[in-house]
Design a protein around this motif. Structure first.
Motif, PDB file in Angstrom:
ATOM      1  N   SER A 117       0.862   4.392   0.605  1.00  0.00           N
ATOM      2  CA  SER A 117       0.843   5.438   1.518  1.00  0.00           C
ATOM      3  C   SER A 117       1.653   4.858   2.949  1.00  0.00           C
ATOM      4  O   SER A 117       1.811   5.744   3.732  1.00  0.00           O
ATOM      5  N   ARG A 118       1.945   3.431   2.970  1.00  0.00           N
ATOM      6  CA  ARG A 118       2.375   2.800   4.310  1.00  0.00           C
ATOM      7  C   ARG A 118       4.012   2.671   3.879  1.00  0.00           C
ATOM      8  O   ARG A 118       4.636   2.543   4.827  1.00  0.00           O
ATOM      9  N   LYS A 137      -8.139  -7.315  -1.703  1.00  0.00           N
ATOM     10  CA  LYS A 137      -7.953  -7.692  -0.164  1.00  0.00           C
ATOM     11  C   LYS A 137      -8.886  -9.146   0.086  1.00  0.00           C
ATOM     12  O   LYS A 137      -9.787  -9.312  -0.427  1.00  0.00           O
ATOM     13  N   GLY A 165      -1.969  -4.022   4.296  1.00  0.00           N
ATOM     14  CA  GLY A 165      -0.899  -3.111   3.894  1.00  0.00           C
ATOM     15  C   GLY A 165      -0.030  -3.936   2.950  1.00  0.00           C
ATOM     16  O   GLY A 165       0.662  -3.022   2.061  1.00  0.00           O
ATOM     17  N   GLU A 176       0.797  -1.268   0.044  1.00  0.00           N
ATOM     18  CA  GLU A 176       0.066  -0.026  -0.090  1.00  0.00           C
ATOM     19  C   GLU A 176       0.873   1.183   0.049  1.00  0.00           C
ATOM     20  O   GLU A 176       1.668   1.515   1.025  1.00  0.00           O
ATOM     21  N   ARG A 208      -5.753   2.845  -2.871  1.00  0.00           N
ATOM     22  CA  ARG A 208      -6.711   2.217  -2.106  1.00  0.00           C
ATOM     23  C   ARG A 208      -7.864   1.676  -3.202  1.00  0.00           C
ATOM     24  O   ARG A 208      -8.023   0.569  -2.447  1.00  0.00           O
ATOM     25  N   ILE A 267      -6.702  -1.939  -3.698  1.00  0.00           N
ATOM     26  CA  ILE A 267      -6.954  -2.717  -2.547  1.00  0.00           C
ATOM     27  C   ILE A 267      -8.425  -3.249  -2.127  1.00  0.00           C
ATOM     28  O   ILE A 267      -8.475  -4.422  -2.036  1.00  0.00           O
TER      29      ILE A 267
END
Lengths: 251, 251
Positions: free
Chosen positions: A51-52, A84, A91, A49, A77, A80
Motif C-alpha cells: 500500500s505504500r 515485523k 513499511g 508494504e 498487512r 507484516i
C-alpha cells in the motif's frame, strides 16, 4: 501473499543462531534499506508494504532495488503482522548477507575500536554510527559481545552498519596479543593520564571494557597507554557509547 | 502480600499522567534505590523481594531505609509479577516524590543543558548520567520531550536522576528568550565553527535540537554562538547523547 517459506525464513533471522547459520540478517526501515542498497552489501530480498509503494521515498527505494537487480516482494498487512521485528512496521524490510570479515580486514592501518563484552544493542549501534561519523572504519568485538546483526543494533546504527568493518573475535585476548606487535593498544581507565593528552597514532587500537566490570586484568596488562575521561560530578561511570564518542572525537 | 491498593498505585505510576497527578515516580534496582535513599529525595516507600532480604546489598539498603524512617514492605513472587516494570524484577523498587523544580532552580549560574523535543528515554537517561559525571547540574527539557521520570529514563540514569535539577519548560522558546538576557545561548549545528574553538563560559546554555529534525528555526535564531562536531565519515548525524557527551567533555 508472501510464501510461507519466506515468512519462516525471515522469522528465523530474528534469532542469532539462524543469522549465523545462513549468514544473513534483517534491516528494517527506509533509511536502513536505502543505505544497504547504496552500499556494496549483498541485498538478497526487499519486502515492501504494497500500500505504500507509491510514496516518493518508497518509489525511490524500489527503483534502486530494480537497478541493482534485487528481488522485491510486495506484502500485505497480514504478512507484516507475522514478520515485523518492532511494534510498528516501517513499511520496508530487507534480507542482506552478513559480510565475511577476516582479522586482516580490520588490520589495514588506521584506528580500531575494540569492545570487550558489550551487551547493550543500542550502545553497540550508537558506537558503530559514531565511528562512521568520525571516519573510523574498523571495530573488533569480543566473543561474548552482542551480535552486531541483532535487529536492535542494526536499527540504531542508522545505516552505518554497511560502512564499518566489524570483526567478531573468537578470542579477543589472542587477537590483541597478536595485534600488539604492530598496533599501540590504548585503554580508558580510572586514574590514568587525562584524555586531553592523547595523541592519535596511525596504528592504534582503543579498547573499552565492559560497562559493568570495566577492563579485564588480562586486557589491561596488554595496554601500552591508558587515559581517563576526568569527571568532577558524582556519577560512577560514563555510558560506554558516550566514552567511545568522546574518545573518537579526539582521533 | 501487598495490599491491592498499593499494587494499583504502583501500576498507575507506570503511566505519565498518574506520575504528574501524584508527583511520584518509581525507581527499580539496588543501585537506583540506594542512590535515592542517599540523596535528598523524598522516598515514600521501598518494596523488597522478601526472599532476598538477607543478601548483603539488600540488607544494607534496608538498613539505610530504616535509618531514614522510610516505609519498607516485603513482597512475594506473586506481587512482583503484577508490579514489575521490566522482564526481570531486580529485587527492589521505591516510590519517590518528584521534586518541584522552578525556573530559578536551573538559573543559579553554571552551564545548563537544554534539550528540545528529546523522545528517546535511553538518550535522555544517558545525558543525565553524563551531566552528573561532568558535574553539570542543570537540565531543561522542552514541553514535548519524554517524561524524565519514565522508568526507562530513570533506569538509564543509573542513579544520577537524584543529583541533577531537571526543569520541564512549559514553553521552551519563552524560557530561552528570558534566559538569553543573562546566559549565552550556544547551539550545535552543521557548518559552524569547530567545537574545539568552544570556550566554556560561566553562564551558558547548550541547546540540542531534535534527533530527527535538528534545531528549530525559532531556537536557532536566538543562538549567540554555534559550533559543529566535525565528522569525516558518511553518517548523517550523531546520536544526541553522544553529541551532548562530546560537548560536555569540553566544559
Amino acid at each position: 501473499m508472501l510464501p510461507q517459506k519466506t515468512i519462516k525464513h525471515i522469522l528465523k533471522l530474528q534469532q542469532k543462531k539462524y543469522r549465523k547459520e545462513f549468514a544473513e540478517f534483517l534491516v528494517e526501515g527506509v533509511k536502513g534499506v536505502y543505505e544497504g542498497l547504496r552500499s556494496d552489501a549483498d541485498v538478497l530480498l526487499v519486502l515492501v508494504e504494497g500500500s505504500r509503494r507509491d510514496e516518493p521515498e518508497f518509489a525511490e527505494l524500489i527503483q534502486l532495488a530494480e537497478e541493482k537487480d534485487v528481488a522485491i516482494e510486495f506484502v500485505v498487512r497480514k504478512d507484516i503482522g507475522e514478520i515485523k521485528t518492532t511494534e510498528t512496521f516501517p513499511g520496508v524490510l530487507a534480507v542482506i548477507s552478513i559480510p565475511e570479515i577476516a582479522p586482516e580486514d580490520v588490520l589495514e592501518g588506521g584506528p580500531v575500536i575494540v569492545l570487550d563484552n558489550i551487551k547493550d544493542p543500542g550502545n553497540l549501534g550508537t558506537i558503530i554510527r559514531t565511528a562512521d561519523w568520525f571516519g573510523i572504519e574498523h571495530i573488533v568485538l569480543s566473543e561474548d559481545s552482542v551480535d552486531p546483526y541483532n535487529p536492535k543494533v542494526v536499527r540504531s546504527t542508522m545505516g552505518s552498519i554497511f560502512r564499518i568493518k566489524i570483526f567478531e573475535a573468537q578470542h579477543l585476548e589472542n587477537f590483541l596479543r597478536n595485534a600488539s606487535k604492530e598496533y599501540v593498544l590504548v585503554g580508558l581507565d580510572l586514574d590514568a593520564a587525562p584524555i586531553e593528552k592523547l595523541k592519535p597514532k596511525k596504528n592504534a587500537m582503543y579498547i573499552f571494557g565492559s560497562e559493568s566490570h570495566g577492563l579485564r586484568p588480562e586486557l589491561e596488562q596488554m595496554l601500552h597507554e591508558r587515559y581517563t575521561i576526568a569527571g568532577k560530578g558524582s556519577a560512577e561511570s560514563l555510558n560506554v557509547a558516550v566514552s567511545a564518542g568522546i574518545l573518537m572525537s579526539k582521533l
